[in-house]
Write an enzyme that holds these catalytic residues in place. Sequence first.
Site, PDB file in Angstrom:
ATOM      1  N   GLU A  36      20.030 -21.323 -29.754  1.00 55.12           N
ATOM      2  CA  GLU A  36      21.208 -21.961 -29.152  1.00 55.12           C
ATOM      3  C   GLU A  36      21.575 -23.225 -29.917  1.00 55.12           C
ATOM      4  O   GLU A  36      20.703 -24.033 -30.248  1.00 55.12           O
ATOM      5  CB  GLU A  36      20.898 -22.299 -27.684  1.00 55.12           C
ATOM      6  CG  GLU A  36      22.087 -22.193 -26.776  1.00 55.12           C
ATOM      7  CD  GLU A  36      22.616 -20.760 -26.659  1.00 55.12           C
ATOM      8  OE1 GLU A  36      23.689 -20.504 -27.256  1.00 55.12           O
ATOM      9  OE2 GLU A  36      21.996 -19.929 -25.995  1.00 55.12           O
ATOM     10  N   HIS A  37      22.856 -23.376 -30.192  1.00 54.46           N
ATOM     11  CA  HIS A  37      23.387 -24.520 -30.953  1.00 54.46           C
ATOM     12  C   HIS A  37      22.838 -24.547 -32.382  1.00 54.46           C
ATOM     13  O   HIS A  37      22.770 -25.595 -33.010  1.00 54.46           O
ATOM     14  CB  HIS A  37      23.113 -25.853 -30.235  1.00 54.46           C
ATOM     15  CG  HIS A  37      23.958 -26.028 -28.995  1.00 54.46           C
ATOM     16  ND1 HIS A  37      25.250 -26.489 -29.044  1.00 54.46           N
ATOM     17  CD2 HIS A  37      23.713 -25.765 -27.700  1.00 54.46           C
ATOM     18  CE1 HIS A  37      25.748 -26.530 -27.811  1.00 54.46           C
ATOM     19  NE2 HIS A  37      24.836 -26.083 -26.980  1.00 54.46           N
ATOM     20  N   THR A  38      22.428 -23.403 -32.868  1.00 57.68           N
ATOM     21  CA  THR A  38      21.984 -23.304 -34.258  1.00 57.68           C
ATOM     22  C   THR A  38      23.074 -22.680 -35.136  1.00 57.68           C
ATOM     23  O   THR A  38      23.060 -22.864 -36.346  1.00 57.68           O
ATOM     24  CB  THR A  38      20.722 -22.417 -34.367  1.00 57.68           C
ATOM     25  OG1 THR A  38      20.936 -21.242 -33.573  1.00 57.68           O
ATOM     26  CG2 THR A  38      19.489 -23.132 -33.860  1.00 57.68           C
ATOM     27  N   ASP A 174      29.418 -14.268 -31.364  1.00 54.66           N
ATOM     28  CA  ASP A 174      29.811 -13.348 -30.287  1.00 54.66           C
ATOM     29  C   ASP A 174      30.402 -12.065 -30.863  1.00 54.66           C
ATOM     30  O   ASP A 174      29.977 -10.957 -30.547  1.00 54.66           O
ATOM     31  CB  ASP A 174      30.865 -13.995 -29.377  1.00 54.66           C
ATOM     32  CG  ASP A 174      30.328 -15.221 -28.682  1.00 54.66           C
ATOM     33  OD1 ASP A 174      29.140 -15.525 -28.857  1.00 54.66           O
ATOM     34  OD2 ASP A 174      31.111 -15.878 -27.969  1.00 54.66           O
ATOM     35  N   TYR A 223      30.085 -30.411 -26.004  1.00 52.64           N
ATOM     36  CA  TYR A 223      29.904 -29.477 -27.117  1.00 52.64           C
ATOM     37  C   TYR A 223      30.364 -30.129 -28.427  1.00 52.64           C
ATOM     38  O   TYR A 223      29.668 -30.104 -29.440  1.00 52.64           O
ATOM     39  CB  TYR A 223      30.707 -28.206 -26.832  1.00 52.64           C
ATOM     40  CG  TYR A 223      30.435 -27.048 -27.759  1.00 52.64           C
ATOM     41  CD1 TYR A 223      29.357 -26.198 -27.525  1.00 52.64           C
ATOM     42  CD2 TYR A 223      31.239 -26.789 -28.854  1.00 52.64           C
ATOM     43  CE1 TYR A 223      29.096 -25.126 -28.363  1.00 52.64           C
ATOM     44  CE2 TYR A 223      30.990 -25.723 -29.705  1.00 52.64           C
ATOM     45  CZ  TYR A 223      29.922 -24.902 -29.450  1.00 52.64           C
ATOM     46  OH  TYR A 223      29.664 -23.837 -30.291  1.00 52.64           O
TER      47      TYR A 223
HETATM   48 MG    MG Z   1      34.224 -16.298 -24.496  1.00 52.91          MG
END
Ligand code: MG
Length: 394
Positions: A36-38, A174, A223
Amino acid sequence: MQSDCCIDVADAFAKRFGRAAVAVAVAPGRVNIIGEHTDYNDGFVMPAALDLETRIAFAPRDDGAVRIYSDVVGEEVQFAFESAAREKLPFWALYAWGVGMSLLERGITPSGLDAYVETSVPQGGGLSSSASFEVAVAIACLGDKWTALDKLDLARVARRAENRYVGTQCGIMDQYSIVFGAEGHAVMLDCRSLESRLISFPEAAALVIADTSVRHVLGESGYHERQEECARANSVLSSSLPGVKNLRDVNMPMLEGKKNILGDAVYRRARHVITENARVHEAAAAMTAGDLARLGALMSESHLSLRDDFEVSCRELDVMVESAAGLPGHFGTRMTGGGFGGCTVSLVDKSSAAAFAGALRERYQAAARLQAATTIVRPGGGARLAKPRETGNA
Ligand code: MG
Ligand code: ADP
Protein backbone atom coordinates in the site's frame (compact mmCIF):
# COMPACT_ATOMS: atom_id res chain seq x y z
CA MET A 1 -22.39 -18.88 -12.33
CA GLN A 2 -20.61 -16.50 -14.72
CA SER A 3 -22.34 -17.97 -17.76
CA ASP A 4 -25.78 -17.55 -16.12
CA CYS A 5 -24.98 -13.96 -15.31
CA CYS A 6 -23.99 -13.32 -18.93
CA ILE A 7 -27.32 -14.76 -20.03
CA ASP A 8 -29.14 -12.52 -17.54
CA VAL A 9 -27.44 -9.35 -18.68
CA ALA A 10 -27.94 -10.28 -22.35
CA ASP A 11 -31.65 -10.86 -21.66
CA ALA A 12 -31.91 -7.52 -19.89
CA PHE A 13 -30.19 -5.92 -22.89
CA ALA A 14 -32.66 -7.51 -25.33
CA LYS A 15 -35.63 -6.28 -23.30
CA ARG A 16 -34.34 -2.72 -23.13
CA PHE A 17 -33.00 -2.31 -26.67
CA GLY A 18 -35.29 -4.64 -28.61
CA ARG A 19 -32.45 -6.53 -30.29
CA ALA A 20 -29.89 -9.14 -29.34
CA ALA A 21 -26.57 -8.32 -27.70
CA VAL A 22 -23.56 -9.43 -29.76
CA ALA A 23 -21.33 -10.07 -26.75
CA VAL A 24 -20.74 -9.35 -23.06
CA ALA A 25 -17.67 -7.41 -21.91
CA VAL A 26 -16.64 -8.66 -18.46
CA ALA A 27 -14.19 -6.98 -16.07
CA PRO A 28 -13.64 -7.90 -12.40
CA GLY A 29 -13.12 -5.69 -9.37
CA ARG A 30 -9.83 -6.00 -7.49
CA VAL A 31 -8.43 -5.97 -3.99
CA ASN A 32 -4.92 -5.07 -2.99
CA ILE A 33 -3.69 -7.90 -0.76
CA ILE A 34 -0.45 -6.13 0.21
CA GLY A 35 1.73 -3.24 -1.01
CA GLU A 36 0.00 0.00 0.00
CA HIS A 37 1.26 3.46 -1.01
CA THR A 38 4.17 1.82 -2.80
CA ASP A 39 2.79 2.18 -6.36
CA TYR A 40 3.62 5.86 -6.80
CA ASN A 41 7.09 5.20 -5.37
CA ASP A 42 8.04 2.79 -8.18
CA GLY A 43 7.57 -0.06 -5.72
CA PHE A 44 5.79 -3.42 -5.54
CA VAL A 45 2.12 -4.27 -5.06
CA MET A 46 0.21 -7.55 -4.89
CA PRO A 47 -3.43 -7.12 -5.86
CA ALA A 48 -5.83 -9.78 -7.16
CA ALA A 49 -8.75 -9.58 -9.56
CA LEU A 50 -11.95 -10.70 -7.83
CA ASP A 51 -14.82 -13.01 -8.52
CA LEU A 52 -17.07 -9.93 -8.49
CA GLU A 53 -17.56 -8.46 -11.96
CA THR A 54 -18.97 -5.70 -14.13
CA ARG A 55 -20.73 -7.13 -17.19
CA ILE A 56 -21.77 -5.09 -20.19
CA ALA A 57 -24.04 -6.66 -22.78
CA PHE A 58 -23.66 -4.63 -25.95
CA ALA A 59 -24.29 -4.31 -29.67
CA PRO A 60 -22.48 -1.81 -31.92
CA ARG A 61 -24.35 1.13 -33.52
CA ASP A 62 -23.50 2.49 -36.95
CA ASP A 63 -24.36 6.11 -36.12
CA GLY A 64 -21.52 6.47 -33.56
CA ALA A 65 -23.98 7.19 -30.73
CA VAL A 66 -23.64 5.57 -27.30
CA ARG A 67 -26.79 4.61 -25.42
CA ILE A 68 -25.75 3.19 -22.11
CA TYR A 69 -27.92 1.98 -19.22
CA SER A 70 -26.45 1.11 -15.83
CA ASP A 71 -28.70 -0.89 -13.53
CA VAL A 72 -26.79 0.07 -10.41
CA VAL A 73 -27.63 3.72 -11.14
CA GLY A 74 -31.00 2.99 -12.77
CA GLU A 75 -30.35 5.53 -15.50
CA GLU A 76 -29.80 5.59 -19.27
CA VAL A 77 -27.60 8.19 -20.95
CA GLN A 78 -27.09 8.92 -24.63
CA PHE A 79 -24.11 10.77 -26.10
CA ALA A 80 -21.53 10.70 -28.90
CA PHE A 81 -17.89 10.47 -27.78
CA GLU A 82 -16.43 13.41 -29.70
CA SER A 83 -19.32 15.83 -29.46
CA ALA A 84 -20.50 15.16 -25.89
CA ALA A 85 -20.57 18.15 -23.54
CA ARG A 86 -18.83 16.96 -20.37
CA GLU A 87 -20.89 19.17 -18.05
CA LYS A 88 -24.14 17.72 -19.38
CA LEU A 89 -23.22 14.13 -18.55
CA PRO A 90 -24.06 12.62 -15.16
CA PHE A 91 -20.93 11.83 -13.17
CA TRP A 92 -21.11 8.06 -13.67
CA ALA A 93 -21.26 8.45 -17.47
CA LEU A 94 -17.93 10.36 -17.46
CA TYR A 95 -16.18 7.03 -16.93
CA ALA A 96 -17.71 5.58 -20.12
CA TRP A 97 -17.24 8.76 -22.14
CA GLY A 98 -13.65 9.08 -20.85
CA VAL A 99 -12.79 5.59 -22.09
CA GLY A 100 -13.96 6.48 -25.61
CA MET A 101 -12.01 9.75 -25.47
CA SER A 102 -8.82 8.06 -24.35
CA LEU A 103 -9.19 5.47 -27.14
CA LEU A 104 -9.50 8.39 -29.58
CA GLU A 105 -6.31 9.88 -28.10
CA ARG A 106 -4.61 6.56 -28.92
CA GLY A 107 -5.79 6.89 -32.51
CA ILE A 108 -8.49 4.22 -32.14
CA THR A 109 -12.08 5.07 -33.07
CA PRO A 110 -14.44 3.48 -30.52
CA SER A 111 -17.57 1.89 -31.83
CA GLY A 112 -20.97 3.46 -31.14
CA LEU A 113 -22.90 1.20 -28.77
CA ASP A 114 -26.09 0.19 -27.15
CA ALA A 115 -24.95 -1.09 -23.77
CA TYR A 116 -26.54 -2.57 -20.65
CA VAL A 117 -24.29 -2.49 -17.58
CA GLU A 118 -24.68 -4.56 -14.46
CA THR A 119 -22.19 -5.16 -11.71
CA SER A 120 -21.60 -7.14 -8.54
CA VAL A 121 -18.68 -4.90 -7.52
CA PRO A 122 -19.72 -2.65 -4.61
CA GLN A 123 -19.55 1.04 -5.55
CA GLY A 124 -17.09 3.32 -3.77
CA GLY A 125 -16.00 0.51 -1.45
CA GLY A 126 -12.36 0.24 -2.42
CA LEU A 127 -12.81 -2.78 -4.73
CA SER A 128 -12.32 -0.58 -7.77
CA SER A 129 -15.75 -0.62 -9.36
CA SER A 130 -14.55 2.41 -11.33
CA ALA A 131 -11.63 0.64 -13.02
CA SER A 132 -13.79 -2.45 -13.54
CA PHE A 133 -16.40 -0.29 -15.30
CA GLU A 134 -13.74 1.46 -17.42
CA VAL A 135 -12.08 -1.75 -18.59
CA ALA A 136 -15.45 -3.34 -19.45
CA VAL A 137 -16.43 -0.23 -21.45
CA ALA A 138 -13.09 -0.30 -23.30
CA ILE A 139 -13.63 -3.94 -24.29
CA ALA A 140 -17.21 -3.17 -25.42
CA CYS A 141 -15.95 -0.22 -27.53
CA LEU A 142 -13.37 -2.49 -29.20
CA GLY A 143 -15.60 -5.57 -29.57
CA ASP A 144 -13.98 -8.53 -31.34
CA LYS A 145 -10.83 -6.47 -31.90
CA TRP A 146 -10.14 -5.93 -28.20
CA THR A 147 -7.20 -8.34 -28.16
CA ALA A 148 -5.50 -6.31 -30.89
CA LEU A 149 -4.82 -3.74 -28.19
CA ASP A 150 -1.90 -4.82 -26.03
CA LYS A 151 -3.04 -5.66 -22.45
CA LEU A 152 -0.88 -2.95 -20.94
CA ASP A 153 -2.30 -0.42 -23.41
CA LEU A 154 -5.82 -1.48 -22.46
CA ALA A 155 -5.00 -0.81 -18.80
CA ARG A 156 -3.45 2.54 -19.74
CA VAL A 157 -6.48 3.61 -21.79
CA ALA A 158 -8.77 2.83 -18.84
CA ARG A 159 -6.51 4.65 -16.36
CA ARG A 160 -6.31 7.69 -18.64
CA ALA A 161 -10.11 7.85 -18.69
CA GLU A 162 -10.15 8.13 -14.91
CA ASN A 163 -7.18 10.53 -14.61
CA ARG A 164 -8.01 12.92 -17.40
CA TYR A 165 -11.74 12.67 -18.12
CA VAL A 166 -13.17 11.84 -14.68
CA GLY A 167 -10.46 13.78 -12.86
CA THR A 168 -9.44 11.18 -10.25
CA GLN A 169 -5.73 10.64 -9.67
CA CYS A 170 -5.11 6.91 -9.46
CA GLY A 171 -2.06 4.81 -10.27
CA ILE A 172 -2.14 1.97 -12.79
CA MET A 173 -2.50 -0.85 -10.25
CA ASP A 174 -6.30 -1.10 -10.42
CA GLN A 175 -6.64 -1.30 -14.18
CA TYR A 176 -3.52 -3.45 -14.45
CA SER A 177 -4.76 -6.12 -12.04
CA ILE A 178 -8.20 -6.14 -13.64
CA VAL A 179 -6.70 -6.74 -17.10
CA PHE A 180 -3.89 -9.13 -16.07
CA GLY A 181 -5.64 -11.00 -13.24
CA ALA A 182 -6.15 -14.75 -13.47
CA GLU A 183 -8.50 -17.03 -11.60
CA GLY A 184 -7.01 -18.30 -8.32
CA HIS A 185 -3.96 -15.99 -8.59
CA ALA A 186 -2.62 -12.77 -7.17
CA VAL A 187 -0.67 -10.39 -9.42
CA MET A 188 2.77 -9.39 -8.14
CA LEU A 189 3.43 -6.14 -9.99
CA ASP A 190 6.62 -4.15 -10.24
CA CYS A 191 5.33 -0.59 -10.63
CA ARG A 192 8.65 0.55 -12.16
CA SER A 193 8.97 -1.94 -15.00
CA LEU A 194 5.23 -2.70 -15.15
CA GLU A 195 6.15 -6.35 -15.35
CA SER A 196 4.19 -8.81 -13.28
CA ARG A 197 3.99 -12.44 -12.33
CA LEU A 198 1.01 -14.49 -11.24
CA ILE A 199 1.18 -16.17 -7.85
CA SER A 200 -1.12 -19.04 -7.00
CA PHE A 201 -3.51 -18.11 -4.17
CA PRO A 202 -3.80 -21.05 -1.73
CA GLU A 203 -6.94 -23.13 -2.32
CA ALA A 204 -7.62 -23.31 1.44
CA ALA A 205 -7.84 -19.52 1.83
CA ALA A 206 -10.37 -16.78 1.17
CA LEU A 207 -10.33 -13.01 1.57
CA VAL A 208 -12.94 -11.12 3.56
CA ILE A 209 -13.42 -7.48 2.68
CA ALA A 210 -15.03 -5.44 5.46
CA ASP A 211 -16.28 -1.94 4.80
CA THR A 212 -15.98 0.37 7.83
CA SER A 213 -18.79 2.47 6.28
CA VAL A 214 -16.79 5.67 6.85
CA ARG A 215 -14.92 7.85 4.35
CA HIS A 216 -13.11 10.68 6.12
CA VAL A 217 -12.73 13.97 4.27
CA LEU A 218 -9.03 13.85 5.01
CA GLY A 219 -8.86 11.09 2.38
CA GLU A 220 -7.99 13.22 -0.60
CA SER A 221 -5.82 15.88 1.05
CA GLY A 222 -4.07 13.25 3.16
CA TYR A 223 -3.29 11.20 0.06
CA HIS A 224 -1.72 14.20 -1.68
CA GLU A 225 0.21 15.15 1.43
CA ARG A 226 1.70 11.64 1.61
CA GLN A 227 2.65 11.80 -2.07
CA GLU A 228 4.44 15.09 -1.42
CA GLU A 229 6.24 13.70 1.63
CA CYS A 230 7.43 10.73 -0.42
CA ALA A 231 8.56 13.10 -3.18
CA ARG A 232 10.56 15.04 -0.59
CA ALA A 233 12.19 11.83 0.65
CA ASN A 234 12.94 10.86 -2.95
CA SER A 235 14.55 14.17 -3.74
CA VAL A 236 16.79 14.20 -0.61
CA LEU A 237 17.81 10.56 -1.00
CA SER A 238 18.40 10.62 -4.75
CA SER A 239 20.54 13.75 -4.55
CA SER A 240 22.75 12.34 -1.79
CA LEU A 241 22.97 8.60 -2.52
CA PRO A 242 24.54 7.35 -5.76
CA GLY A 243 22.35 5.04 -7.87
CA VAL A 244 19.17 6.00 -6.03
CA LYS A 245 16.31 7.21 -8.20
CA ASN A 246 13.69 6.93 -5.49
CA LEU A 247 12.60 5.01 -2.39
CA ARG A 248 12.52 1.79 -4.39
CA ASP A 249 16.32 1.82 -4.45
CA VAL A 250 16.83 2.55 -0.75
CA ASN A 251 17.36 0.03 2.05
CA MET A 252 17.03 0.59 5.80
CA PRO A 253 20.75 1.22 6.56
CA MET A 254 20.81 3.84 3.78
CA LEU A 255 17.69 5.48 5.22
CA GLU A 256 19.05 5.47 8.78
CA GLY A 257 22.09 7.39 7.56
CA LYS A 258 19.83 10.20 6.32
CA LYS A 259 17.40 10.27 9.25
CA ASN A 260 18.58 13.64 10.56
CA ILE A 261 18.21 15.54 7.31
CA LEU A 262 14.82 14.01 6.48
CA GLY A 263 13.09 14.92 9.72
CA ASP A 264 10.92 12.51 11.72
CA ALA A 265 7.69 12.51 9.66
CA VAL A 266 9.33 12.13 6.23
CA TYR A 267 11.70 9.51 7.68
CA ARG A 268 8.73 7.44 8.88
CA ARG A 269 6.88 7.79 5.54
CA ALA A 270 10.02 6.50 3.82
CA ARG A 271 10.39 3.70 6.34
CA HIS A 272 6.86 2.51 5.56
CA VAL A 273 7.55 2.39 1.82
CA ILE A 274 10.85 0.55 2.25
CA THR A 275 9.50 -2.02 4.74
CA GLU A 276 6.29 -2.45 2.73
CA ASN A 277 8.23 -3.25 -0.45
CA ALA A 278 10.13 -5.90 1.52
CA ARG A 279 6.83 -7.27 2.88
CA VAL A 280 5.41 -7.63 -0.64
CA HIS A 281 8.39 -9.81 -1.62
CA GLU A 282 8.04 -11.87 1.54
CA ALA A 283 4.30 -12.16 1.03
CA ALA A 284 4.84 -13.47 -2.51
CA ALA A 285 7.19 -16.12 -1.12
CA ALA A 286 4.75 -17.03 1.68
CA MET A 287 1.85 -17.28 -0.78
CA THR A 288 3.91 -19.44 -3.13
CA ALA A 289 4.76 -21.75 -0.21
CA GLY A 290 1.10 -21.83 0.91
CA ASP A 291 2.19 -20.42 4.28
CA LEU A 292 -1.03 -18.67 5.31
CA ALA A 293 0.17 -17.90 8.84
CA ARG A 294 3.18 -15.98 7.51
CA LEU A 295 1.18 -14.25 4.79
CA GLY A 296 -1.43 -13.15 7.35
CA ALA A 297 1.27 -11.92 9.75
CA LEU A 298 2.76 -9.79 6.97
CA MET A 299 -0.66 -8.27 6.24
CA SER A 300 -1.08 -7.39 9.92
CA GLU A 301 2.43 -5.87 10.00
CA SER A 302 1.52 -3.85 6.93
CA HIS A 303 -1.42 -2.39 8.80
CA LEU A 304 0.73 -1.36 11.76
CA SER A 305 3.18 0.35 9.42
CA LEU A 306 0.35 2.18 7.65
CA ARG A 307 -1.08 3.20 11.02
CA ASP A 308 2.10 4.27 12.80
CA ASP A 309 4.63 5.23 10.11
CA PHE A 310 2.52 6.31 7.16
CA GLU A 311 -0.37 7.56 9.33
CA VAL A 312 -3.18 6.89 6.87
CA SER A 313 -5.37 4.70 9.06
CA CYS A 314 -8.23 5.96 11.22
CA ARG A 315 -10.03 4.79 14.34
CA GLU A 316 -12.64 2.75 12.44
CA LEU A 317 -10.03 0.89 10.37
CA ASP A 318 -8.04 0.16 13.52
CA VAL A 319 -11.17 -1.08 15.31
CA MET A 320 -11.91 -3.43 12.39
CA VAL A 321 -8.34 -4.78 12.47
CA GLU A 322 -8.52 -5.27 16.25
CA SER A 323 -11.96 -6.91 15.94
CA ALA A 324 -10.61 -9.47 13.48
CA ALA A 325 -7.71 -10.50 15.73
CA GLY A 326 -8.18 -13.84 17.44
CA LEU A 327 -11.29 -14.92 15.51
CA PRO A 328 -11.23 -18.59 14.41
CA GLY A 329 -9.67 -19.15 11.00
CA HIS A 330 -8.12 -15.67 10.90
CA PHE A 331 -4.55 -15.18 9.63
CA GLY A 332 -4.21 -11.40 9.24
CA THR A 333 -5.99 -8.14 8.47
CA ARG A 334 -4.97 -4.78 7.09
CA MET A 335 -6.56 -1.64 5.72
CA THR A 336 -6.65 -1.70 1.92
CA GLY A 337 -6.77 1.29 -0.40
CA GLY A 338 -5.66 4.86 0.25
CA GLY A 339 -6.82 4.94 3.89
CA PHE A 340 -8.76 7.38 6.12
CA GLY A 341 -11.75 5.03 5.97
CA GLY A 342 -12.90 2.46 3.43
CA CYS A 343 -12.20 -1.25 3.73
CA THR A 344 -10.02 -3.81 5.41
CA VAL A 345 -8.95 -7.09 3.83
CA SER A 346 -8.57 -10.23 5.95
CA LEU A 347 -6.91 -13.48 5.03
CA VAL A 348 -8.95 -16.37 6.43
CA ASP A 349 -9.40 -20.08 6.22
CA LYS A 350 -11.98 -20.64 3.44
CA SER A 351 -14.17 -22.95 5.51
CA SER A 352 -14.36 -20.37 8.35
CA ALA A 353 -14.98 -17.36 6.10
CA ALA A 354 -18.75 -17.00 6.62
CA ALA A 355 -18.53 -17.43 10.40
CA PHE A 356 -15.55 -15.05 10.51
CA ALA A 357 -17.44 -12.38 8.54
CA GLY A 358 -20.47 -12.63 10.84
CA ALA A 359 -18.37 -12.42 14.01
CA LEU A 360 -16.38 -9.50 12.60
CA ARG A 361 -19.57 -7.55 11.84
CA GLU A 362 -20.83 -8.16 15.39
CA ARG A 363 -17.59 -7.15 17.07
CA TYR A 364 -17.26 -4.04 14.91
CA GLN A 365 -20.85 -3.03 15.62
CA ALA A 366 -20.23 -3.41 19.36
CA ALA A 367 -16.92 -1.51 19.36
CA ALA A 368 -17.51 1.21 16.74
CA ARG A 369 -21.33 1.51 16.89
CA LEU A 370 -21.34 1.20 13.10
CA GLN A 371 -22.57 -1.41 10.64
CA ALA A 372 -19.90 -3.10 8.53
CA ALA A 373 -20.70 -4.71 5.18
CA THR A 374 -18.59 -7.79 4.51
CA THR A 375 -17.88 -9.60 1.24
CA ILE A 376 -16.15 -12.97 0.92
CA VAL A 377 -14.01 -13.16 -2.23
CA ARG A 378 -11.41 -15.29 -3.99
CA PRO A 379 -9.13 -14.21 -6.83
CA GLY A 380 -11.12 -14.31 -10.08
CA GLY A 381 -10.26 -14.17 -13.77
CA GLY A 382 -9.13 -11.06 -15.66
CA ALA A 383 -11.19 -8.98 -18.09
CA ARG A 384 -12.55 -10.75 -21.17
CA LEU A 385 -15.15 -10.82 -23.91
CA ALA A 386 -17.84 -13.47 -23.45
CA LYS A 387 -20.56 -14.74 -25.75
CA PRO A 388 -24.06 -13.80 -24.57
CA ARG A 389 -24.98 -17.50 -24.43
CA GLU A 390 -21.63 -18.83 -23.28
CA THR A 391 -22.04 -21.98 -21.26
CA GLY A 392 -18.56 -22.30 -19.80
CA ASN A 393 -15.95 -19.91 -18.45
CA ALA A 394 -14.18 -18.06 -21.27
MG1 MG B 1 -12.08 3.65 -8.00
P1 ADP C 1 -14.39 2.31 -6.21
O1 ADP C 1 -13.63 2.31 -7.49
O2 ADP C 1 -13.54 2.04 -5.02
O3 ADP C 1 -15.60 1.45 -6.24
P2 ADP C 1 -14.77 5.06 -6.95
O4 ADP C 1 -15.31 6.24 -6.22
O5 ADP C 1 -13.41 5.14 -7.53
O6 ADP C 1 -14.91 3.80 -5.99
O7 ADP C 1 -15.75 4.71 -8.16
C1 ADP C 1 -17.14 4.56 -7.94
C2 ADP C 1 -17.88 5.32 -9.02
O8 ADP C 1 -17.63 4.73 -10.31
C3 ADP C 1 -19.38 5.24 -8.86
O9 ADP C 1 -19.86 6.22 -7.94
C4 ADP C 1 -19.85 5.52 -10.28
O10 ADP C 1 -19.80 6.89 -10.59
C5 ADP C 1 -18.78 4.80 -11.12
N1 ADP C 1 -19.20 3.43 -11.45
C6 ADP C 1 -18.58 2.29 -11.09
N2 ADP C 1 -19.25 1.21 -11.55
C7 ADP C 1 -20.32 1.66 -12.22
C8 ADP C 1 -21.40 1.04 -12.92
N3 ADP C 1 -21.53 -0.28 -13.02
N4 ADP C 1 -22.33 1.85 -13.48
C9 ADP C 1 -22.22 3.19 -13.40
N5 ADP C 1 -21.23 3.83 -12.75
C10 ADP C 1 -20.29 3.09 -12.15
